[in-house]
Scaffold this motif. Structure first.
Motif, PDB file in Angstrom:
ATOM      1  N   HIS A 148       0.826  -1.209   0.000  1.00  0.00           N
ATOM      2  CA  HIS A 148       0.000   0.000   0.000  1.00  0.00           C
ATOM      3  C   HIS A 148       0.867   1.269   0.000  1.00  0.00           C
ATOM      4  O   HIS A 148       1.759   1.434   0.828  1.00  0.00           O
ATOM      5  N   GLY A 149       0.582   2.130  -0.933  1.00  0.00           N
ATOM      6  CA  GLY A 149       1.261   3.414  -0.998  1.00  0.00           C
ATOM      7  C   GLY A 149       2.665   3.364  -1.582  1.00  0.00           C
ATOM      8  O   GLY A 149       3.318   4.414  -1.721  1.00  0.00           O
ATOM      9  N   LYS A 150       3.138   2.168  -1.945  1.00  0.00           N
ATOM     10  CA  LYS A 150       4.491   2.061  -2.491  1.00  0.00           C
ATOM     11  C   LYS A 150       4.516   2.496  -3.956  1.00  0.00           C
ATOM     12  O   LYS A 150       3.562   2.274  -4.705  1.00  0.00           O
ATOM     13  N   LYS A 151       5.611   3.113  -4.337  1.00  0.00           N
ATOM     14  CA  LYS A 151       5.807   3.531  -5.719  1.00  0.00           C
ATOM     15  C   LYS A 151       7.015   2.796  -6.290  1.00  0.00           C
ATOM     16  O   LYS A 151       7.772   2.170  -5.582  1.00  0.00           O
ATOM     17  N   GLY A 152       7.172   2.873  -7.564  1.00  0.00           N
ATOM     18  CA  GLY A 152       8.313   2.231  -8.187  1.00  0.00           C
ATOM     19  C   GLY A 152       8.036   0.783  -8.517  1.00  0.00           C
ATOM     20  O   GLY A 152       6.909   0.287  -8.430  1.00  0.00           O
ATOM     21  N   VAL A 157      10.151  -3.290  -3.832  1.00  0.00           N
ATOM     22  CA  VAL A 157       9.399  -3.579  -2.602  1.00  0.00           C
ATOM     23  C   VAL A 157       9.817  -4.933  -2.050  1.00  0.00           C
ATOM     24  O   VAL A 157      10.025  -5.089  -0.845  1.00  0.00           O
ATOM     25  N   LEU A 158       9.980  -5.910  -2.930  1.00  0.00           N
ATOM     26  CA  LEU A 158      10.352  -7.246  -2.477  1.00  0.00           C
ATOM     27  C   LEU A 158      11.722  -7.268  -1.805  1.00  0.00           C
ATOM     28  O   LEU A 158      11.955  -8.057  -0.888  1.00  0.00           O
ATOM     29  N   VAL A 159      12.641  -6.417  -2.243  1.00  0.00           N
ATOM     30  CA  VAL A 159      13.987  -6.401  -1.651  1.00  0.00           C
ATOM     31  C   VAL A 159      14.102  -5.417  -0.493  1.00  0.00           C
ATOM     32  O   VAL A 159      15.147  -5.365   0.166  1.00  0.00           O
ATOM     33  N   ASP A 160      13.065  -4.666  -0.233  1.00  0.00           N
ATOM     34  CA  ASP A 160      13.068  -3.698   0.873  1.00  0.00           C
ATOM     35  C   ASP A 160      12.916  -4.448   2.196  1.00  0.00           C
ATOM     36  O   ASP A 160      11.856  -5.004   2.479  1.00  0.00           O
ATOM     37  N   GLN A 161      13.961  -4.451   3.002  1.00  0.00           N
ATOM     38  CA  GLN A 161      13.945  -5.210   4.255  1.00  0.00           C
ATOM     39  C   GLN A 161      12.953  -4.661   5.268  1.00  0.00           C
ATOM     40  O   GLN A 161      12.558  -5.369   6.202  1.00  0.00           O
TER      41      GLN A 161
END
Length: 269
Positions: A148-152, A157-161
């Motif tokens: 939710h609310g993520k861009k790009g 997002v998958l690699v964002d710890q």
């Protein structure tokens, strides 16, 4: 860089060898690999017993009977080897823990580290990490919340710890391929079916990678034939120009925010 399957593989091997064992000696050959003065580090670990070994995201935690914790992050190029001076790799060992006649060598910790932390320090270090993919509480609704609310691109997002703990460059691409979603796809452009497919792919991909020993193939001990077994089963990662295992089309490579990214242009539309 080791990701969740590699660190889980390490954890299971280390538990088998060292859980309940006493650290009889220690050596630090690179001061920057530890977070306290070397003399303090050695004094804290020599004679301590490893009561358990846990994984959190891409970290391993060696719990000591003193109440302290050794928190490991291998980062890029780091790995471990269990053995003796006679059979260990001819590489510089930044830290060595000795357990009687067996040694645990920490190799390639130029960016990685082995930090001595209190329970409070450990908890604060992990406070910003996202949910574990195998946590029962991490369901589709929780995944949707992280999106939710993520861009790009969805890969980022998958690699964002802070979003999901433990997934990195390799397995984000493998998950996207399994889901049939191109990793360059913007999060805001994903329909409900794509979101469900991505979530449904996470655990099976990681489970299979753990079963096969991860993709990093440096052996953990002499005669180790399991570690790195997933390297021979990669679907898209690091397979540029090779045929897709599903359709035969050449795998393509792009870069997303300086991260190499692999996908099949035919299967991931």
């Amino acid at each position: 860089m080791p990701e969740l399957p590699e660190m889980e593989t390490y954890k299971r091997v280390l538990v088998h060898h060292f859980a309940g064992k006493q650290i009889t000696d220690a050596e630090v050959n690179r001061e920057k690999s530890v977070n306290v003065p070397v003399t303090d580090f050695l004094a804290a670990v020599k004679g301590a017993t490893v009561t358990g070994i846990e994984r959190r995201a891409k970290h391993l935690v060696f719990n000591l009977n003193t109440g302290m914790h050794l928190v490991l992050h291998l980062m890029l190029g780091g790995w471990m080897y269990i053995g003796t001076d006679a059979d260990s790799p001819q590489r510089t060992k930044q830290v060595i823990l000795t357990f009687g006649g067996t040694k645990l060598f920490f190799i390639g910790l130029r960016l990685g580290y082995l930090h001595l932390l209190t329970t409070g320090e450990r908890d604060r270090k992990f406070a910003d990490l996202g949910p574990e993919p195998f946590d029962p509480a991490f369901d589709l609704a929780a995944f949707q919340t992280q999106l939710h609310g993520k861009k790009g691109a969805i890969k980022m997002v998958l690699v964002d710890q802070k979003a999901i703990a433990g997934i990195g460059n390799c397995y984000s691409d493998e998950i996207c391929f399994t889901a049939g979603v191109r990793p360059t796809k913007k999060v805001g452009e994903l329909d409900e079916r794509a979101r469900q497919s991505l979530f449904a792919a996470i655990r099976p991909v990681l489970t299979e990678a753990i079963r096969l020993g991860g993709y990093m193939d440096d052996p953990v001990y002499a005669g180790d034939t399991k570690t790195g077994g997933y390297n021979h089963h990669l679907l898209v990662y690091d397979r540029e120009h090779e045929p897709c295992r599903r359709c035969g089309q050449p795998i393509q490579r792009h870069e997303i925010v300086s991260r190499k990214t692999f996908f099949c242009p035919n299967c991931q539309r």
